[in-house]
Design a protein around this motif. Sequence first.
Motif, PDB file in Angstrom:
ATOM      1  N   PHE A 102      -7.325   5.167  -0.278  1.00 51.29           N
ATOM      2  CA  PHE A 102      -7.347   3.716  -0.148  1.00 51.29           C
ATOM      3  C   PHE A 102      -8.127   3.278   1.087  1.00 51.29           C
ATOM      4  CE2 PHE A 102      -3.544   4.997  -2.365  1.00 51.29           C
ATOM      5  CZ  PHE A 102      -3.434   4.110  -3.412  1.00 51.29           C
ATOM      6  N   ASN A 153      -2.937   4.063   3.889  1.00 50.28           N
ATOM      7  CA  ASN A 153      -1.597   4.109   3.291  1.00 50.28           C
ATOM      8  C   ASN A 153      -0.888   5.443   3.491  1.00 50.28           C
ATOM      9  OD1 ASN A 153      -2.272   1.580   2.461  1.00 50.28           O
ATOM     10  ND2 ASN A 153      -2.508   2.080   0.299  1.00 50.28           N
ATOM     11  N   LEU A 184       7.240  16.733  -6.836  1.00 49.72           N
ATOM     12  CA  LEU A 184       6.782  16.536  -8.217  1.00 49.72           C
ATOM     13  C   LEU A 184       6.355  17.833  -8.878  1.00 49.72           C
ATOM     14  CD1 LEU A 184       4.669  13.330  -7.584  1.00 49.72           C
ATOM     15  CD2 LEU A 184       6.978  13.466  -8.510  1.00 49.72           C
ATOM     16  N   PRO A 226      13.576   4.956   2.706  1.00 51.06           N
ATOM     17  CA  PRO A 226      13.715   5.453   4.084  1.00 51.06           C
ATOM     18  C   PRO A 226      13.089   4.517   5.114  1.00 51.06           C
ATOM     19  CG  PRO A 226      13.014   7.205   2.616  1.00 51.06           C
ATOM     20  CD  PRO A 226      12.968   5.944   1.806  1.00 51.06           C
ATOM     21  N   GLN A 245      -0.834  12.490 -11.301  1.00 51.52           N
ATOM     22  CA  GLN A 245      -0.815  13.678 -10.446  1.00 51.52           C
ATOM     23  C   GLN A 245      -2.171  14.364 -10.429  1.00 51.52           C
ATOM     24  OE1 GLN A 245       2.420  16.316 -11.378  1.00 51.52           O
ATOM     25  NE2 GLN A 245       3.931  14.675 -11.456  1.00 51.52           N
ATOM     26  N   GLU A 305       1.773   1.773  -3.546  1.00 49.78           N
ATOM     27  CA  GLU A 305       0.632   2.243  -4.349  1.00 49.78           C
ATOM     28  C   GLU A 305       0.308   3.694  -4.026  1.00 49.78           C
ATOM     29  OE1 GLU A 305      -2.569  -0.502  -3.804  1.00 49.78           O
ATOM     30  OE2 GLU A 305      -1.758  -1.856  -5.342  1.00 49.78           O
ATOM     31  N   ALA A 306       0.425   4.057  -2.738  1.00 48.48           N
ATOM     32  CA  ALA A 306       0.148   5.444  -2.369  1.00 48.48           C
ATOM     33  C   ALA A 306       1.114   6.380  -3.095  1.00 48.48           C
ATOM     34  CB  ALA A 306       0.257   5.613  -0.858  1.00 48.48           C
ATOM     35  N   GLY A 307       2.393   5.983  -3.119  1.00 50.32           N
ATOM     36  CA  GLY A 307       3.390   6.800  -3.812  1.00 50.32           C
ATOM     37  C   GLY A 307       3.083   6.920  -5.295  1.00 50.32           C
ATOM     38  N   ARG A 308       2.813   5.792  -5.911  1.00 48.52           N
ATOM     39  CA  ARG A 308       2.534   5.813  -7.352  1.00 48.52           C
ATOM     40  C   ARG A 308       1.273   6.614  -7.660  1.00 48.52           C
ATOM     41  NH1 ARG A 308       5.491   2.506 -10.644  1.00 48.52           N
ATOM     42  NH2 ARG A 308       4.926   4.149 -12.107  1.00 48.52           N
ATOM     43  N   SER A 309       0.264   6.493  -6.787  1.00 48.04           N
ATOM     44  CA  SER A 309      -0.998   7.187  -7.070  1.00 48.04           C
ATOM     45  C   SER A 309      -0.838   8.700  -6.955  1.00 48.04           C
ATOM     46  CB  SER A 309      -2.109   6.697  -6.135  1.00 48.04           C
ATOM     47  OG  SER A 309      -1.987   7.276  -4.862  1.00 48.04           O
ATOM     48  N   LEU A 310       0.166   9.150  -6.197  1.00 48.30           N
ATOM     49  CA  LEU A 310       0.401  10.589  -6.106  1.00 48.30           C
ATOM     50  C   LEU A 310       1.158  11.109  -7.317  1.00 48.30           C
ATOM     51  CD1 LEU A 310       1.345  10.862  -2.332  1.00 48.30           C
ATOM     52  CD2 LEU A 310      -0.587  11.994  -3.419  1.00 48.30           C
ATOM     53  N   GLY A 311       1.700  10.198  -8.116  1.00 48.37           N
ATOM     54  CA  GLY A 311       2.405  10.606  -9.326  1.00 48.37           C
ATOM     55  C   GLY A 311       3.908  10.382  -9.288  1.00 48.37           C
ATOM     56  N   PHE A 312       4.414   9.813  -8.192  1.00 45.82           N
ATOM     57  CA  PHE A 312       5.836   9.463  -8.154  1.00 45.82           C
ATOM     58  C   PHE A 312       6.080   8.321  -9.144  1.00 45.82           C
ATOM     59  CE2 PHE A 312       5.321  11.224  -3.858  1.00 45.82           C
ATOM     60  CZ  PHE A 312       6.431  12.031  -3.778  1.00 45.82           C
ATOM     61  N   ASN A 313       7.192   8.372  -9.878  1.00 48.83           N
ATOM     62  CA  ASN A 313       7.519   7.228 -10.715  1.00 48.83           C
ATOM     63  C   ASN A 313       8.174   6.158  -9.843  1.00 48.83           C
ATOM     64  OD1 ASN A 313      10.289   7.718 -10.442  1.00 48.83           O
ATOM     65  ND2 ASN A 313      10.370   8.991 -12.277  1.00 48.83           N
ATOM     66  N   ASN A 315       2.726   8.831 -15.005  1.00 45.27           N
ATOM     67  CA  ASN A 315       2.996   9.529 -13.744  1.00 45.27           C
ATOM     68  C   ASN A 315       2.460  10.958 -13.750  1.00 45.27           C
ATOM     69  OD1 ASN A 315       4.524   7.292 -12.619  1.00 45.27           O
ATOM     70  ND2 ASN A 315       6.035   7.804 -14.176  1.00 45.27           N
ATOM     71  N   HIS A 322      11.952   8.153  -2.157  1.00 42.45           N
ATOM     72  CA  HIS A 322      11.331   9.022  -1.161  1.00 42.45           C
ATOM     73  C   HIS A 322      10.489   8.271  -0.140  1.00 42.45           C
ATOM     74  CE1 HIS A 322      12.566  12.737  -3.107  1.00 42.45           C
ATOM     75  NE2 HIS A 322      12.218  12.202  -4.265  1.00 42.45           N
ATOM     76  N   ILE A 323       9.963   7.118  -0.522  1.00 42.40           N
ATOM     77  CA  ILE A 323       8.980   6.475   0.346  1.00 42.40           C
ATOM     78  C   ILE A 323       9.440   5.104   0.848  1.00 42.40           C
ATOM     79  CG2 ILE A 323       6.645   5.517   0.409  1.00 42.40           C
ATOM     80  CD1 ILE A 323       6.140   7.966  -1.685  1.00 42.40           C
ATOM     81  N   GLN A 350      11.359   7.277  -7.935  1.00 40.75           N
ATOM     82  CA  GLN A 350      11.036   8.299  -6.932  1.00 40.75           C
ATOM     83  C   GLN A 350      10.321   7.679  -5.738  1.00 40.75           C
ATOM     84  OE1 GLN A 350       8.832  10.767  -9.616  1.00 40.75           O
ATOM     85  NE2 GLN A 350      10.397  12.374  -9.648  1.00 40.75           N
ATOM     86  N   GLY A 401       0.814  -1.212   0.000  1.00 35.66           N
ATOM     87  CA  GLY A 401       0.000   0.000   0.000  1.00 35.66           C
ATOM     88  C   GLY A 401       0.848   1.262   0.000  1.00 35.66           C
ATOM     89  N   GLN A 402       2.018   1.211   0.631  1.00 37.26           N
ATOM     90  CA  GLN A 402       2.934   2.349   0.636  1.00 37.26           C
ATOM     91  C   GLN A 402       3.382   2.665  -0.781  1.00 37.26           C
ATOM     92  OE1 GLN A 402       4.150   4.191   3.398  1.00 37.26           O
ATOM     93  NE2 GLN A 402       2.334   3.226   4.220  1.00 37.26           N
TER      94      GLN A 402
END
Lengths: 242, 246
Positions: B89, B93, B111, A162, B83, A143-151, B79, A158-159, A154, A140-141
């Motif tokens: 979810f 998440n 971004l 760390p 945005q 997917e959350a990153g990808r859904s925000l637009g991170f490739n 990507n 970033h997620i 990234q 889910g972490q």
Amino acid sequence: MQAWIDNFKSEFDTNFIQENRWQDLLKGLGNTLTITFFALLIGIVIGVIIAMVRSTYDKTQSNARPSLRRKLFGVANGLCKVYLTVLRGTPVVVQLLIFFFVIMASSRNGVLVASIAFGLNSGAYVAEIIRGGIMSIDNGQFEAGRSLGFNYLQTMQHIIIPQTVKNVLPSLMNEFIALLKETSVAGYVAVTDLTKAGNIIRGRTFSPFMPLIAVALVYLAMVMFFSWLEGILERRLRNSDH
Amino acid sequence: MTTDVLIRVEGLVKHFGGGIHALNGVDTEIHRGEVVVVIGPSGSGKSTFLRCLNLLEMPSAGRITFEGVDITDPRVNINLHRQKMGMVFQHFNLFPNMTVLKNMTIAPVTLRKKSKPAAEIMAKQLLERVGLSDRADAYPNQLSGGQKQRIAIVRALCMEPDVMLFDEPTSALDPEMVGEVLDVMKQLAREGMTMVVVTHEMGFAREVGDRVMFMDGGKIIEEGTPEKIFEHPENARLKEFLGKIL
């Protein structure tokens, strides 16, 4: 009692003081630490690369379009698997000998060869530690990153990474401690590491007890020191565990 | 409600390994400003449908056009389009190693190249709107489920999306926390946000939905206004479904 003390003194004198033998031990310790340090660096670099390839392949398996890039990734993943199988499936002493007498036969720099051999070996273990850390992060972490637009990269940077670092640091410290002890076989390829230095003194003085026990104590002291550091590190990580 | 088509879905098919067909040809249009509520029994493909809209699931066949661009085209940089599509979810998440504020600002700062202060001002305004201004410096594990989900919603809003996708946003919540999340969603709908919501909250569907879509067996079986779906259902499976849950 007095006899025992006198005996101890003369043994100590023979094994460490005469001909400045303690300096041999010190040089050996230096070599041990040098090999461990560079092997650690090589191991981390190789481990991170392999872990990234393997986890990227696993993570994108179900959702990727068939493409040339995908095929190349499959090949890279296969190569990484072969690497892990071979390096973890053969004794490190054998690998060391092969490196010294076959692959890098032209180099007489034992410390260099040992650093590379132990580094490549350690890399295989580090890779699996890091991969385990990445795969243990909830999808889910990701997917959350990808859904925000991170490739993909990234999201990793970033997620995922760390959060992974925190999880794998204790295991990496363990691997480091194991590596430190493993380098004691470096003597096989004419490197005078700590163990070898102790053994040389034993051969000269014909008194095995003191030099070998001294070597053991030095290893023990180093391992205890690093375990203590690991404990502190773990506690600090747990405290900042949000 | 305008007739401007924001998302067009044509012949959407998704099958997973093992011969599981999650979606069997879905065609629909989602208009700007519209609130579409997707209902259906579990395993009907409604979550898969939602996750295909921003390609979290890669469709096996079919086409999805978002703001006039076919995003299923491999040459399209998904990507950039993601945005503009916020997603919420079931399990929130949130990023557990970051404060609420950092959760909200990391995407716009990284971004969108927004300055950190500008992103934080916007995040704080959003937090105020959902009544969580005092939690900006908290970490996710210090929040209740309802608070986490409200943060997840405003985290997505920080990217100023054109559509919000909700994947069962209240299913993982204790009953007493469902209301606070639905209130935020209702407010969002009133402000004209385009929303696609997969949910079991029929009250929400009835009150806020412009259109209700009933899915079963990977297909849209029946759709229409909430009144039509809930008061005058035609399909037998829809009637059976409503009989079980209402």
